[in-house]
Scaffold this motif. Structure first.
Motif, PDB file in Angstrom:
ATOM      1  N   VAL A 222      10.864   3.866  -3.858  1.00 27.50           N
ATOM      2  CA  VAL A 222      11.043   3.256  -2.542  1.00 27.50           C
ATOM      3  C   VAL A 222      12.247   2.316  -2.600  1.00 27.50           C
ATOM      4  N   PHE A 223      13.227   2.575  -1.746  1.00 27.08           N
ATOM      5  CA  PHE A 223      14.354   1.656  -1.565  1.00 27.08           C
ATOM      6  C   PHE A 223      13.982   0.722  -0.416  1.00 27.08           C
ATOM      7  N   TYR A 224      13.752  -0.530  -0.754  1.00 25.61           N
ATOM      8  CA  TYR A 224      13.258  -1.487   0.226  1.00 25.61           C
ATOM      9  C   TYR A 224      14.397  -2.394   0.674  1.00 25.61           C
ATOM     10  N   ASP A 225      14.758  -2.301   1.951  1.00 28.28           N
ATOM     11  CA  ASP A 225      15.810  -3.136   2.528  1.00 28.28           C
ATOM     12  C   ASP A 225      15.180  -4.306   3.266  1.00 28.28           C
ATOM     13  N   LEU A 226      15.664  -5.511   3.009  1.00 30.93           N
ATOM     14  CA  LEU A 226      15.084  -6.699   3.628  1.00 30.93           C
ATOM     15  C   LEU A 226      15.476  -6.837   5.089  1.00 30.93           C
ATOM     16  N   TYR A 227      16.636  -6.294   5.459  1.00 28.47           N
ATOM     17  CA  TYR A 227      17.125  -6.432   6.828  1.00 28.47           C
ATOM     18  C   TYR A 227      17.511  -5.054   7.353  1.00 28.47           C
ATOM     19  N   ASN A 228      17.807  -5.004   8.648  1.00 27.42           N
ATOM     20  CA  ASN A 228      18.286  -3.790   9.293  1.00 27.42           C
ATOM     21  C   ASN A 228      19.663  -4.104   9.891  1.00 27.42           C
ATOM     22  N   THR A 229      20.692  -3.550   9.301  1.00 31.06           N
ATOM     23  CA  THR A 229      22.059  -3.864   9.721  1.00 31.06           C
ATOM     24  C   THR A 229      22.279  -3.598  11.212  1.00 31.06           C
TER      25      THR A 229
ATOM     26  N   GLU B 101       0.829  -1.202   0.000  1.00 26.57           N
ATOM     27  CA  GLU B 101       0.000   0.000   0.000  1.00 26.57           C
ATOM     28  C   GLU B 101       0.864   1.253   0.000  1.00 26.57           C
ATOM     29  N   PHE B 102       1.909   1.228   0.832  1.00 25.04           N
ATOM     30  CA  PHE B 102       2.798   2.384   0.923  1.00 25.04           C
ATOM     31  C   PHE B 102       3.518   2.621  -0.405  1.00 25.04           C
ATOM     32  N   ALA B 103       4.045   1.546  -1.011  1.00 21.21           N
ATOM     33  CA  ALA B 103       4.772   1.690  -2.273  1.00 21.21           C
ATOM     34  C   ALA B 103       3.859   2.223  -3.373  1.00 21.21           C
ATOM     35  N   LYS B 104       2.605   1.775  -3.399  1.00 19.87           N
ATOM     36  CA  LYS B 104       1.670   2.271  -4.413  1.00 19.87           C
ATOM     37  C   LYS B 104       1.375   3.749  -4.197  1.00 19.87           C
ATOM     38  N   ASP B 105       1.188   4.145  -2.941  1.00 19.14           N
ATOM     39  CA  ASP B 105       0.969   5.568  -2.654  1.00 19.14           C
ATOM     40  C   ASP B 105       2.189   6.395  -3.062  1.00 19.14           C
ATOM     41  N   ALA B 106       3.385   5.860  -2.772  1.00 23.34           N
ATOM     42  CA  ALA B 106       4.608   6.561  -3.157  1.00 23.34           C
ATOM     43  C   ALA B 106       4.702   6.687  -4.671  1.00 23.34           C
TER      44      ALA B 106
END
Length: 396
Positions: free
Chosen positions: A77-84, A65-70
């Protein structure tokens, strides 16, 4: 816009403590996780343990939903799978993490209890970002494939492992190989990948004839040329976050090294623009402002997480003179102290919106190229010239 999973689920952990919660009296609002709770056992935060082989549908529904709104707003949208940050630096980052063995029902092979070091350090990045232990590798692979299933069809989403990814090269290769595996199972669909890691990992991937073709964006925020021309490029895969390595080299600095010069920013961007003309480059301003980045053929990072605020702001007249040197029209009126990035954005929007993607740095067009830069397209397209010195521009 850069998106990644939160460090923990609920706000009791904001205090950065490591004690086990005695109950599940969690504090909202919540940082939903990509992974589902199992309904079994008790995790460190007092709720049931995670099952990292199963996924949270609400999380991915919200991401879509967020990516579609963006997308409707014209945003990538840069989507990261993890949080370092979960796997490096200090214990609180790891203590509630879904992948910590005490918090899930899976066989990850990761150390438990946490291997805390003096001052509460807990560096498990190399162990976490590993493909050596088969069950852990398969959990990572399944999660990557599920994420692509959920989000890869969205045209404005670009995937990366993690913001400030400081893990080993082998995991970046594994991530890209898994993306290629997904593409082979979904003919006609393409996954866009951003390299958001160290210079040596970036160079290794870009030097790979197969994996380099998967890369759409090179995030260059993790190295720079210092004012004297010395390269500062902290290495990945050493179980240290980049900001730690920055503070070791430059005491008093954390997320970014000291500012460098416009010439050195232009130099480090041009090196990659000339070698990789098909990649989008996203360097850091390094205190030199957005103009060297624009003129070298890249996009400023100042609006993203981790960007450094620009140096001293120019006056309105200085900004206007810099941006409109060859135009007879009067520049638009702006307040006395303005954000240089905003001026650049408005200038591009007004004059170059349809042409900038076709323009690249040009050599040999002007005298004194060390202080005069040219960005241009083909014969019928605009030419943008910028003089660092403010002297007259001499065309050759």
């Amino acid at each position: 816009i850069q998106v990644n999973p939160g460090l923990w689920y609920e706000h009791r952990r904001d205090a950065h403590t490591v004690e086990r919660r005695s109950d599940g009296d969690v504090w909202a609002p919540f940082y939903e996780s990509p992974w589902a709770r199992s309904g079994m056992g008790v995790a460190w935060d007092g709720l049931s343990k995670f099952d990292v082989s199963k996924y949270n549908p609400w999380y991915f529904e919200r991401e879509r939903e967020f990516a579609k709104d963006a997308s409707e707003a014209g945003l990538i949208v840069f989507y990261d799978l993890y949080n370092t940050h979960n796997v490096l630096e200090i214990g609180p980052h790891w203590i509630d993490y879904a992948w910590r063995p005490a918090n899930n029902v899976n066989d990850t092979g990761l150390p438990e209890p946490p291997p805390f070091k003096p001052h509460g350090r807990n560096d498990v990045g190399n162990e976490f970002y590993s493909t050596e232990y088969t069950p852990l590798r398969e959990l990572h692979r399944a999660y990557m494939l599920h994420t692509f299933d959920e989000l890869a069809d969205l045209p404005n989403v670009i995937f990366g492992i993690a913001y400030q990814y400081a893990g080993p090269l082998s995991f970046e290769q594994f991530f890209q190989d898994t993306a290629r595996e997904w593409e082979q199972k979904h003919p006609g669909k393409h996954i866009r990948i951003a390299l958001t890691t160290s210079k040596q990992t970036t160079d290794a991937i870009l030097g790979d004839p197969v994996r380099s073709q998967q890369v759409a964006v090179v995030d260059m925020r993790y190295w720079e040329y210092e004012p004297d021309g010395t390269l500062f490029a902290p290495r990945a895969g050493e179980n240290h976050a980049f900001r730690e390595l920055i503070s070791q080299t430059f005491p008093g600095y954390t997320d970014t090294p000291p500012a460098t010069t416009p010439q050195q920013v232009y130099r480090y961007v041009r090196e990659y623009r000339d070698r990789y003309p098909d990649k989008a480059l996203m360097p850091m301003e390094e205190g030199a402002g957005p103009i060297p980045i624009l003129m070298a053929g890249a996009a400023s990072q100042s609006g993203l997480v981790g960007g450094r605020p620009p140096g001293p702001l120019p006056t309105a007249q200085q900004s206007a003179t810099a941006m409109y040197p060859l135009r007879t029209a009067t520049p638009p009126a702006v307040p006395n102290r303005v954000n240089p990035d905003r001026i650049i954005d408005q200038f591009v929007h007004t004059y170059l919106a349809k042409d900038l993607m076709k323009m690249s740095p040009k050599d040999g067009w002007v005298a004194a190229p060390e202080r005069t830069w040219v960005l241009a397209g083909s014969v019928s397209e605009p030419v943008l010239i910028y003089s660092l010195s403010g002297d007259d521009i001499t065309l050759t």
